[in-house]
Design an enzyme around this catalytic site. Sequence first.
Site, PDB file in Angstrom:
ATOM      1  CG  HIS A  83      85.011 -23.187 -16.564  1.00 37.95           C
ATOM      2  ND1 HIS A  83      85.648 -22.803 -17.421  1.00 37.95           N
ATOM      3  CD2 HIS A  83      84.712 -22.244 -15.722  1.00 37.95           C
ATOM      4  CE1 HIS A  83      85.681 -21.490 -17.508  1.00 37.95           C
ATOM      5  NE2 HIS A  83      85.128 -21.085 -16.387  1.00 37.95           N
ATOM      6  CG  ASP A 162      80.903 -14.326 -19.923  1.00 35.47           C
ATOM      7  OD1 ASP A 162      80.694 -14.082 -18.837  1.00 35.47           O
ATOM      8  OD2 ASP A 162      81.915 -15.026 -20.252  1.00 35.47           O
ATOM      9  NE  ARG A 169      81.032 -11.477 -12.612  1.00 34.67           N
ATOM     10  CZ  ARG A 169      81.591 -12.664 -12.795  1.00 34.67           C
ATOM     11  NH1 ARG A 169      81.472 -13.293 -13.957  1.00 34.67           N
ATOM     12  NH2 ARG A 169      81.664 -13.645 -11.815  1.00 34.67           N
ATOM     13  CB  SER A 184      80.289 -15.856 -16.216  1.00 30.34           C
ATOM     14  OG  SER A 184      81.412 -15.900 -16.577  1.00 30.34           O
ATOM     15  CE  LYS A 188      83.763 -18.317 -19.974  1.00 25.38           C
ATOM     16  NZ  LYS A 188      83.672 -17.278 -19.310  1.00 25.38           N
TER      17      LYS A 188
HETATM   18  N1  URA Z   1      84.868 -18.687 -14.675  1.00 21.90           N
HETATM   19  C1  URA Z   1      84.357 -18.033 -15.621  1.00 21.90           C
HETATM   20  O1  URA Z   1      84.328 -18.372 -16.954  1.00 21.90           O
HETATM   21  N2  URA Z   1      83.654 -16.983 -15.125  1.00 21.90           N
HETATM   22  C2  URA Z   1      83.273 -16.640 -13.504  1.00 21.90           C
HETATM   23  O2  URA Z   1      82.397 -15.821 -13.219  1.00 21.90           O
HETATM   24  C3  URA Z   1      84.083 -17.550 -13.030  1.00 21.90           C
HETATM   25  C4  URA Z   1      84.976 -18.569 -13.227  1.00 21.90           C
END
Ligand code: URA
Length: 441
Positions: A83, A162, A169, A184, A188
Amino acid sequence: MNSPAWTIQKKRDGKELEHKEILEFIQGVTGGSVADYQASAFLMAVYLKGMSLNETVALTEAMLNSGVRYDLSKVTGIKVDKHSTGGVGDKVSLILAPLAAACGLKVPMMSGRGLGHSGGTIDKLEAIPGFNIHLTREQFIETLARVGCAMTSQTSLICPADKKLYALRDVTATVECIPLIVASILSKKIAEGTEALVLDVKVGNGAFMKSSKQARSLAKTLIQVAKIMNLPTRAVLTNMDQPLGYSAGNAIELKESIEVLKNEKQADLCSADLKELTIQLCAQMLELGKVTRNLTEGRRLAHSRLADGSAWKVFRELVREQGGNLEAIENPQAIPLAPQKKVYTAKKSGYIVKMNTESLGRILIELGGGRKVASDQIDPTVGLVFHQKLGAKIKVGEPVVTVYARNDAELDPLMERVAQSVQISAAKKPVPKLILEQIKD
Ligand code: URA
């Protein structure tokens, strides 16, 4: 039970929230008893006052438990995901997921949409006609088992808190905040069922973390919280002082990713940084997943699976499995781009010494390639092509950036902003390294 206003006030006044208070607030966000304006005020309070490690763990757990957790135990193989914390032109996931699968890993990838000035993998995938980014749990697991990777957005079942907070956000200037980013991402990633995680933590003028100190602190918090939540995780700090690769915009980034996957000649020239970062992150995933013994072996394997067409084959299978149009990806040159284009050319000779990457990301949003409010529809065909990278020598009149827009009325006012975003100087400046450091537990 506290009222939402009381919890917001406590955070606003800089006090540490208890686990139960965070849990109740997040349950209210998911269930609807906390209004969007209260959730937004809470986000701003966290942005301004921060959170302790305990609070960040509580927030991550509450967001994780707002939905279901996928059980991938029926899928054989080691599941490792990657990620990114977000950048401009960051299309790595499109190449990396099939590449890591071609190297023997299973990659269960649940991604987000564009956030702030940064792009999102899901928006890029939607540039493939027909590609289904709303996989059900069963489809996600079947695709992962059959293809080796699966790419989807969050369903309403996965971390619904989220999903709501992410969208808020994006439009309330509360993106660049370590505890919010940590909760966040990790909620996930744990919910999708991955067994290990590699994080690409971006640093520079196009990243949410502008300094190495901030990025390191984000990386360390991510690793600490992941450890407490039993997810083996490591991070690589990478530079975002210029867009990654040669493009920004959903269709054009898809085109660039396909060129890399298909090993097209120009990819070595124009997308060298994108390719290098993808190989490096793949090597990290392979080492973490114990497919290879070290990074050198991992890099070798990743290089060979890209060069022999295996990664491209997996990408095609993924597109077929998720309902995408194969003809549309076979010939990247044919991917449609917006009809109006203008080239910004160098007004003097010299070296490219600075690119204001966040500004370039915001120009893309103005063109219609990103969102100003959560309900905005994205136009995948608009975008930017960067003809030069930092440090390049350029002569007066040579192309610097090409802008693709829907019409001249949108294009003309932005050309001045494009010009201001790229600085040319007679004196050469050192170019920052792409891969800055690796942070392990
Ligand atoms: N990726 C995400 O899933 N959340 C964030 O806050 C920033 C990058």
